[in-house]
Design a protein around this motif. Structure first.
Motif, PDB file in Angstrom:
ATOM      1  N   HIS A  15       0.853  -1.191   0.000  1.00 35.34           N
ATOM      2  CA  HIS A  15       0.000   0.000   0.000  1.00 35.34           C
ATOM      3  C   HIS A  15       0.886   1.236   0.000  1.00 35.34           C
ATOM      4  N   ASN A  41      -6.585   0.245  -3.325  1.00 37.55           N
ATOM      5  CA  ASN A  41      -7.680   0.674  -2.435  1.00 37.55           C
ATOM      6  C   ASN A  41      -7.534   2.122  -1.987  1.00 37.55           C
ATOM      7  N   THR A 106     -12.228  -4.802   4.592  1.00 36.37           N
ATOM      8  CA  THR A 106     -11.060  -4.089   5.129  1.00 36.37           C
ATOM      9  C   THR A 106     -11.082  -2.632   4.695  1.00 36.37           C
ATOM     10  N   THR A 107      -9.955  -1.931   4.890  1.00 36.49           N
ATOM     11  CA  THR A 107      -9.835  -0.506   4.560  1.00 36.49           C
ATOM     12  C   THR A 107     -10.251  -0.231   3.112  1.00 36.49           C
ATOM     13  N   HIS A 136      -8.145 -10.818  -1.262  1.00 34.14           N
ATOM     14  CA  HIS A 136      -8.244 -10.606   0.191  1.00 34.14           C
ATOM     15  C   HIS A 136      -9.221 -11.665   0.693  1.00 34.14           C
ATOM     16  N   HIS A 174      -1.638 -12.295   1.899  1.00 38.56           N
ATOM     17  CA  HIS A 174      -1.409 -12.165   3.343  1.00 38.56           C
ATOM     18  C   HIS A 174      -2.098 -13.289   4.119  1.00 38.56           C
ATOM     19  N   CYS A 218      -4.075  -5.448  12.214  1.00 35.64           N
ATOM     20  CA  CYS A 218      -4.136  -5.424  10.751  1.00 35.64           C
ATOM     21  C   CYS A 218      -5.214  -6.410  10.344  1.00 35.64           C
ATOM     22  N   LEU A 219      -5.484  -6.450   9.056  1.00 37.76           N
ATOM     23  CA  LEU A 219      -6.445  -7.430   8.534  1.00 37.76           C
ATOM     24  C   LEU A 219      -5.820  -8.188   7.368  1.00 37.76           C
ATOM     25  N   ASP A 247       2.296  -6.266   2.577  1.00 38.20           N
ATOM     26  CA  ASP A 247       1.078  -5.587   3.016  1.00 38.20           C
ATOM     27  C   ASP A 247       1.427  -4.402   3.911  1.00 38.20           C
ATOM     28  N   ALA A 249       1.202  -1.160   5.257  1.00 41.02           N
ATOM     29  CA  ALA A 249      -0.042  -0.382   5.126  1.00 41.02           C
ATOM     30  C   ALA A 249      -0.007   0.797   6.086  1.00 41.02           C
ATOM     31  N   HIS A 251      -0.710   4.034   8.122  1.00 38.44           N
ATOM     32  CA  HIS A 251      -1.765   4.936   8.599  1.00 38.44           C
ATOM     33  C   HIS A 251      -1.096   5.884   9.579  1.00 38.44           C
ATOM     34  N   ALA A 263      -6.777  -0.563  10.344  1.00 39.84           N
ATOM     35  CA  ALA A 263      -5.997  -1.799  10.268  1.00 39.84           C
ATOM     36  C   ALA A 263      -4.781  -1.570   9.393  1.00 39.84           C
ATOM     37  N   GLY A 264      -3.619  -2.030   9.834  1.00 38.90           N
ATOM     38  CA  GLY A 264      -2.452  -1.971   8.969  1.00 38.90           C
ATOM     39  C   GLY A 264      -1.178  -1.839   9.775  1.00 38.90           C
TER      40      GLY A 264
HETATM   41  O1  DOR Z   1      -4.316  -4.344   7.570  1.00 42.32           O
HETATM   42  C1  DOR Z   1      -4.680  -4.032   6.453  1.00 42.32           C
HETATM   43  N1  DOR Z   1      -4.525  -2.781   5.967  1.00 42.32           N
HETATM   44  N2  DOR Z   1      -5.289  -4.950   5.706  1.00 42.32           N
HETATM   45  C2  DOR Z   1      -5.852  -4.644   4.541  1.00 42.32           C
HETATM   46  O2  DOR Z   1      -6.423  -5.511   3.931  1.00 42.32           O
HETATM   47  C3  DOR Z   1      -5.867  -3.251   4.045  1.00 42.32           C
HETATM   48  C4  DOR Z   1      -4.772  -2.479   4.605  1.00 42.32           C
HETATM   49  C5  DOR Z   1      -4.924  -0.983   4.393  1.00 42.32           C
HETATM   50  O3  DOR Z   1      -5.209  -0.572   3.267  1.00 42.32           O
HETATM   51  O4  DOR Z   1      -4.734  -0.250   5.349  1.00 42.32           O
END
Ligand code: DOR
Ligand code: ZN
Length: 343
Positions: A15, A41, A106-107, A136, A174, A218-219, A247, A249, A251, A263-264
């Motif tokens: 990401h 995304n 997810t996000t 996913h 993942h 996270c996811l 992954d 990610a 934030h 999540a990330g």
């Molecule tokens: O933890 C995650 N963050 N899992 C995801 O599938 C999306 C990702 C995000 O874009 O932040």
């Protein structure tokens, strides 16, 4: 062993975001990785070939002078995706995969798929042209426990899709469970699976025991220890079907540390030092290059990189946070002192 030279790695799930965030995080990937599969995304998502081309241009413009990095673009699959547009974006060489998000998983997945029958024509076209589907793999049903959502997705959604679409190349992204490892093992080479850095290091206790740790959320969410061990065994096996997709990610801390935080895990800066240590601990340093640099290109039908990267055994000098114009982003903390640095 005190130095380790690898074919330059690629990241098969990344990401990068956009704007100020992308500007800040991109160099951390580009300094170590030659290529990455770029997740679509964004808000709004990258759905069409035209949008993917524009996003690719923005990534290349954000790349600091002198850095070499090739973004491998993906399209975000919606129930309105046009199969001809997907085929054209693939034929031009722009797009290397299509990303399937179950809607709400997810996000920024709200535009994803609810009724899988509605994407059947696109999936059939992808099977014909050999364009991989990155998945996913979690169901979103509220009555399914979040820790079971990957295993249930494999049974209810993934396996039926693959049976109905012979020849479709699929990446289980993942993966977080022994169920996913076992499923991947039982399939032919049309199926690959990516494993993140963080899922090799944390289990669900790291998130929840002794106080909640939002930076480990996270996811798909990390599972029990037995699952982490299954992932470690898969990653360090060197088997062709398993390859690195961080992954990573990012934030901002402000968005992680909320009553409903994002999540990330942001692992781009320290992924290679962590992986070297994980593989060394498991007596598998000789398998690291397969995982980071060879298995992914083989699955995607791309050449391996013709440059190399060297790691040496000394503590790396890494930040705990990366500053962005949107605020600081916390770098994933593996919970142990790192011993390898990228030279
Ligand atoms: O933890 C995650 N963050 N899992 C995801 O599938 C999306 C990702 C995000 O874009 O932040
Ligand atoms: Zn992701």
């Amino acid at each position: 062993m005190t130095t380790l030279t690898l074919v330059r790695p690629d990241d098969w799930h990344l990401h990068l975001r956009d704007g100020a965030m992308m500007q800040a995080v991109l160099p951390w990937t580009a300094q170590h990785f030659a290529r990455a599969i770029i997740m679509p995304n964004l808000v709004p998502p990258v759905v069409t070939g035209t949008q993917a081309a524009a996003y690719r241009d923005r990534i290349l413009s954000a790349l600091p002078d002198g850095m070499d990095f090739e973004p491998l673009m993906t399209l975000y699959l919606t129930e309105d995706t046009d199969a001809d547009d997907v085929a054209a974006a693939h034929a031009s060489g722009l797009v290397k995969a299509v990303k399937l998000y179950p809607a709400g998983a997810t996000t920024n997945s709200a535009s994803g798929v609810t009724n899988f029958d509605n994407v059947r024509p696109v999936l059939e076209r992808m099977a014909e042209i050999g364009l991989p589907l990155c998945v996913h793999g979690e169901v979103t049903d509220s009555d399914i426990d979040i820790f079971d959502r990957e295993a249930v997705f494999i049974d209810r959604i993934l396996d039926p899709i693959r049976r109905a679409t012979p020849g479709l190349r699929v990446v289980m992204e993942h993966i977080t469970t022994s169920n996913a490892v076992d499923y991947a093992h039982a399939q032919d080479d049309s199926l690959g699976a990516t494993i993140t850095t963080h899922h090799l290091v944390i289990n669900r206790n790291h998130i929840l025991a002794g106080g909640i740790k939002p930076h480990y959320y996270c996811l798909p969410v990390a599972k029990r220890e037995e699952h982490r061990l299954a992932l470690r065994a898969a990653a360090t096996s060197g088997e062709a079907r398993f390859f690195l997709g961080t992954d990573s990610a990012p934030h901002t801390d402000a968005n992680k540390l909320l009553p409903c935080g994002c999540a990330g895990c942001f692992t781009a800066p320290n992924t290679l030092p962590i992986l070297a240590q994980v593989f060394e601990e498991d007596g598998a340093l000789d398998k690291l290059e397969a995982f980071t640099s060879k298995n992914g290109p083989a699955f995607y039908g791309l050449p391996i990189n013709n440059s190399a990267i060297t790691l040496s055994k000394s503590a790396p000098d890494l930040p705990t946070h990366v500053d962005t114009d949107d605020g600081p982003v916390t770098v994933f903390d593996p919970g142990f002192d790192l011993q390898w640095r990228v030279a």
